[in-house]
Write an enzyme that holds these catalytic residues in place. Structure first.
Site, PDB file in Angstrom:
ATOM      1  N   HIS A   8      -3.327 -76.128   3.767  1.00  0.00           N
ATOM      2  CA  HIS A   8      -3.686 -74.883   4.445  1.00  0.00           C
ATOM      3  C   HIS A   8      -2.451 -74.113   4.917  1.00  0.00           C
ATOM      4  O   HIS A   8      -1.635 -74.622   5.682  1.00  0.00           O
ATOM      5  CB  HIS A   8      -4.581 -75.215   5.637  1.00  0.00           C
ATOM      6  CG  HIS A   8      -5.287 -74.028   6.207  1.00  0.00           C
ATOM      7  ND1 HIS A   8      -6.079 -73.187   5.451  1.00  0.00           N
ATOM      8  CD2 HIS A   8      -5.331 -73.530   7.464  1.00  0.00           C
ATOM      9  CE1 HIS A   8      -6.581 -72.249   6.220  1.00  0.00           C
ATOM     10  NE2 HIS A   8      -6.135 -72.422   7.442  1.00  0.00           N
ATOM     11  N   SER A  63      -6.015 -67.421   8.025  1.00  0.00           N
ATOM     12  CA  SER A  63      -7.145 -68.272   8.381  1.00  0.00           C
ATOM     13  C   SER A  63      -8.209 -67.436   9.092  1.00  0.00           C
ATOM     14  O   SER A  63      -8.633 -66.430   8.547  1.00  0.00           O
ATOM     15  CB  SER A  63      -6.675 -69.463   9.211  1.00  0.00           C
ATOM     16  OG  SER A  63      -7.598 -70.515   9.121  1.00  0.00           O
TER      17      SER A  63
END
Length: 303
Positions: A286, A112
């Site tokens: 995610h 991320s």
């Protein structure tokens, strides 16, 4: 990976020391540097600690450095929210330069927001040389929204969302909130380009820094992983260096359609032509992937 899923909200040139990666003389491996995302830490056994352990099992003898930003895991976690990104990058550059096991070159993997931070390291600090950069759900064109932040960190997300809505490009917010430094508002492009302390700089939005361009092209591979069911990163196209078209907040464009690529302000078009860019995707939210997917798709770039 649950801890990462909860925590990662969105998230002067020198000569290279060697012309090629120097593998460990005892086992032939290339060191690996990991950078976690916001809310996580270097050593959480449920997230980065697990990744480090998996890498050591899959590639026996590999040296894996999971970056700690601060003196302990508490500081490391807090700094992912509130420490100026440029300061973090400088700290990491210094740490890498002082690590004797990295001087022959290393691979890097960012999760991320850690992915775009490692890209900044590649652009600003070419020694020791980064060879392959793997971006796992990174936001290379920034974010424009915080659509979901469940669980125990929801109150932090609410606080961040309020600060961004009130003034992402104010000096106070830019200097003290990590997410503001990669907040990319397509409806206020001039404000973004003028006041973004981090993203606008590393993406060559104001001026073209030829050193950045040259350094990034030293990568052998730049691998970007997109999560097709991502409910955390908005827009998800940023994980492949795409973003919303300027002046509106609905239509997106790919990297190849962007001015950044067409003018080759960062060298990405040249890297694409040289087959250095790799675009991977996986079904799932995610940072949700299986060990099998990881070993099949990412491990070959690290051996």
């Amino acid at each position: 990976m649950a801890a990462i899923l909860l925590a990662l909200l969105l998230a002067a040139p020198v000569l290279l020391v060697a012309s090629g990666t120097v593998r460990d003389s005892t086992n032939g491996t290339v060191p690996l540097v990991l950078w976690h995302g916001m809310g996580d830490s270097c050593c959480n056994p449920l997230s980065m600690g697990s990744i480090k352990k998996m890498m050591e099992e899959e590639i026996p003898g590999i040296y894996v450095l999971s970056l700690m930003i601060g003196k302990n895991v508490v500081q490391d976690t807090e700094n992912g929210f509130f420490l100026d990104v440029n300061t973090q990058v400088s700290m990491v550059c210094s740490q890498l330069a002082q690590d004797p096991r990295l001087q022959g070159g290393y691979n890097a993997m960012g999760f991320s927001q850690g992915a775009q931070f490692l890209r900044a390291v590649a652009q600003r600090c070419p020694s020791p040389p980064m060879r392959t950069l793997i971006s796992v759900g990174g936001q290379h064109q920034g974010v424009y929204g915080l659509p979901r932040c469940p669980g125990e960190s929801s109150h932090i997300c609410d606080m961040i969302r309020e600060a961004l809505n009130r003034g992402a490009y104010s000096d106070l917010v830019q200097k003290h909130l990590v997410q503001a430094q990669y907040w990319h508002d397509p409806l206020n492009d001039d404000l973004y380009k003028k006041h973004s302390l981090f993203l606008a700089d590393i993406n060559q939005e104001r001026v073209v820094n030829e050193t950045y361009r040259k350094n990034l092209q030293q990568l052998e591979k730049f691998v970007m992983v997109k999560f097709l069911q991502d409910t955390v990163v908005d827009p998800v196209d940023t994980e492949w260096f795409g973003f919303l078209k300027t002046g509106q907040a609905k239509e997106t464009e790919t990297l190849q359609e962007s001015v950044l690529y067409k003018e080759d302000r960062l060298g990405l078009a040249a890297m694409d032509k040289a087959q250095k860019l790799v675009f991977l995707s996986t079904d799932g939210d995610h940072l949700q992937f299986t060990r099998e997917w990881f070993t099949s798709n990412l491990l070959p770039f690290l051996r």
